[in-house]
Scaffold this motif. Structure first.
Motif, mmCIF file in Angstrom:
data_model
loop_
_atom_site.group_PDB
_atom_site.id
_atom_site.type_symbol
_atom_site.label_atom_id
_atom_site.label_comp_id
_atom_site.label_asym_id
_atom_site.label_seq_id
_atom_site.Cartn_x
_atom_site.Cartn_y
_atom_site.Cartn_z
ATOM 1 N N ALA A 30 52.746 42.099 39.862
ATOM 2 C CA ALA A 30 53.304 43.361 40.343
ATOM 3 C C ALA A 30 53.549 43.217 41.840
ATOM 4 C CB ALA A 30 52.353 44.521 40.060
ATOM 5 N N GLY A 31 54.385 44.106 42.361
ATOM 6 C CA GLY A 31 54.666 44.088 43.789
ATOM 7 C C GLY A 31 55.363 42.821 44.228
ATOM 8 N N GLY A 32 56.275 42.329 43.403
ATOM 9 C CA GLY A 32 56.983 41.110 43.755
ATOM 10 C C GLY A 32 56.074 39.899 43.806
ATOM 11 N N GLU A 53 48.989 40.462 52.155
ATOM 12 C CA GLU A 53 49.968 41.473 52.579
ATOM 13 C C GLU A 53 49.877 42.745 51.728
ATOM 14 O OE1 GLU A 53 53.925 39.952 52.998
ATOM 15 O OE2 GLU A 53 53.202 38.121 53.962
ATOM 16 N N ALA A 54 49.278 42.637 50.552
ATOM 17 C CA ALA A 54 49.142 43.798 49.667
ATOM 18 C C ALA A 54 47.959 44.666 50.068
ATOM 19 C CB ALA A 54 48.977 43.346 48.224
ATOM 20 N N VAL A 55 47.120 44.170 50.967
ATOM 21 C CA VAL A 55 45.906 44.892 51.357
ATOM 22 C C VAL A 55 46.195 45.704 52.620
ATOM 23 C CG1 VAL A 55 43.477 44.700 51.977
ATOM 24 C CG2 VAL A 55 44.489 43.068 50.370
ATOM 25 N N ASP A 61 45.519 53.299 47.418
ATOM 26 C CA ASP A 61 46.133 53.747 46.156
ATOM 27 C C ASP A 61 47.220 52.783 45.696
ATOM 28 O OD1 ASP A 61 44.486 55.946 46.005
ATOM 29 O OD2 ASP A 61 45.951 57.333 46.884
ATOM 30 N N MET A 62 48.044 52.293 46.631
ATOM 31 C CA MET A 62 49.113 51.368 46.259
ATOM 32 C C MET A 62 48.519 50.079 45.685
ATOM 33 S SD MET A 62 51.992 49.341 48.470
ATOM 34 C CE MET A 62 50.771 48.211 49.122
ATOM 35 N N LEU A 63 47.487 49.548 46.318
ATOM 36 C CA LEU A 63 46.854 48.326 45.832
ATOM 37 C C LEU A 63 46.266 48.533 44.436
ATOM 38 C CD1 LEU A 63 45.976 45.413 46.162
ATOM 39 C CD2 LEU A 63 43.991 46.236 47.456
ATOM 40 N N GLN A 64 45.619 49.650 44.241
ATOM 41 C CA GLN A 64 45.063 49.950 42.916
ATOM 42 C C GLN A 64 46.166 50.017 41.870
ATOM 43 O OE1 GLN A 64 43.003 53.568 43.944
ATOM 44 N NE2 GLN A 64 41.096 52.499 44.393
ATOM 45 N N ASP A 65 47.278 50.660 42.211
ATOM 46 C CA ASP A 65 48.403 50.755 41.279
ATOM 47 C C ASP A 65 48.966 49.368 40.956
ATOM 48 O OD1 ASP A 65 48.158 53.511 41.235
ATOM 49 O OD2 ASP A 65 49.833 53.865 42.621
ATOM 50 N N LEU A 66 49.050 48.493 41.963
ATOM 51 C CA LEU A 66 49.561 47.137 41.737
ATOM 52 C C LEU A 66 48.635 46.345 40.815
ATOM 53 C CD1 LEU A 66 50.848 46.160 45.306
ATOM 54 C CD2 LEU A 66 52.228 46.763 43.302
ATOM 55 N N VAL A 68 46.584 47.580 38.503
ATOM 56 C CA VAL A 68 46.742 48.140 37.157
ATOM 57 C C VAL A 68 48.050 47.641 36.527
ATOM 58 C CG1 VAL A 68 47.147 50.281 35.854
ATOM 59 C CG2 VAL A 68 45.308 50.162 37.553
ATOM 60 N N ALA A 69 49.133 47.649 37.291
ATOM 61 C CA ALA A 69 50.428 47.198 36.761
ATOM 62 C C ALA A 69 50.386 45.722 36.378
ATOM 63 C CB ALA A 69 51.530 47.451 37.791
ATOM 64 N N ALA A 70 49.760 44.892 37.191
ATOM 65 C CA ALA A 70 49.677 43.457 36.888
ATOM 66 C C ALA A 70 48.847 43.212 35.628
ATOM 67 C CB ALA A 70 49.092 42.696 38.078
ATOM 68 N N VAL A 71 47.734 43.917 35.492
ATOM 69 C CA VAL A 71 46.880 43.761 34.310
ATOM 70 C C VAL A 71 47.625 44.237 33.061
ATOM 71 C CG1 VAL A 71 44.761 44.571 33.187
ATOM 72 C CG2 VAL A 71 44.710 43.848 35.581
ATOM 73 N N ASN A 72 48.314 45.362 33.155
ATOM 74 C CA ASN A 72 49.067 45.872 32.004
ATOM 75 C C ASN A 72 50.185 44.918 31.603
ATOM 76 O OD1 ASN A 72 47.506 48.156 31.644
ATOM 77 N ND2 ASN A 72 48.800 49.434 32.927
ATOM 78 N N GLU A 73 50.851 44.314 32.588
ATOM 79 C CA GLU A 73 51.912 43.361 32.269
ATOM 80 C C GLU A 73 51.325 42.131 31.577
ATOM 81 O OE1 GLU A 73 55.263 40.438 34.202
ATOM 82 O OE2 GLU A 73 54.489 42.039 35.465
ATOM 83 N N ALA A 74 50.191 41.651 32.046
ATOM 84 C CA ALA A 74 49.551 40.500 31.409
ATOM 85 C C ALA A 74 49.192 40.832 29.955
ATOM 86 C CB ALA A 74 48.305 40.070 32.193
ATOM 87 N N ALA A 75 48.661 42.015 29.714
ATOM 88 C CA ALA A 75 48.299 42.431 28.352
ATOM 89 C C ALA A 75 49.545 42.496 27.465
ATOM 90 C CB ALA A 75 47.585 43.781 28.376
#
Length: 99
Positions: A30-32, A53-55, A61-66, A68-75
Motif C-alpha cells: 500500500a502507499g506505492g 517515509e511512511a512514518v 492514522d495514515m500509517l495504520q490505514d496503509l 491494514v490495506a497492505a495486509v488485506n491485499e496480501a490476504a
C-alpha cells in the motif's frame, strides 16, 4: 471410477493443497510500496516492512490505514493464488464450498 479411488484422489489433492499453502508466500503493498505485508498460504502474517517515509508522527492514522490495506491485499492475493492452484489441480472444475 469407484468410490475408493475417488476418495484416494481427493485425499491426495487435499495433501497437495495443504503443502502448497504451507509453501506459498505472497506480498501485499500500500502507499506505492511504502508498506508491504508478507503472508503465507494460511493467511499467517509473516512480515511487515514500513518505509521510513511512511512514518509521520503527526499522521499515525495514515500509517495504520496503509498497514491494514497492505495486509488485506496480501490476504486477497492468497485467495487468488489458492483458487488458481486449485483450478489447476482440478482441471478447472468448480468445487462448491471451497474459497
Amino acid at each position: 471410477m469407484n468410490p475408493k479411488q475417488l476418495m484416494k484422489q481427493v485425499q491426495q489433492m487435499q495433501e497437495q493443497m495443504q503443502q502448497r499453502m504451507n509453501e506459498l508466500r505472497v506480498e501485499g503493498s500500500a502507499g506505492g510500496g511504502m508498506v508491504k505485508a508478507t503472508m503465507n498460504g494460511q493467511k499467517e502474517l509473516l512480515a511487515i516492512a514500513i518505509d521510513k517515509e511512511a512514518v509521520d508522527p503527526n499522521d499515525i492514522d495514515m500509517l495504520q490505514d496503509l498497514v491494514v490495506a497492505a495486509v488485506n491485499e496480501a490476504a486477497r492475493r492468497v485467495d487468488e493464488e489458492m483458487q488458481s492452484q486449485l483450478g489447476t489441480m482440478t482441471g478447472g472444475m468448480k468445487i462448491p464450498g471451497l474459497f
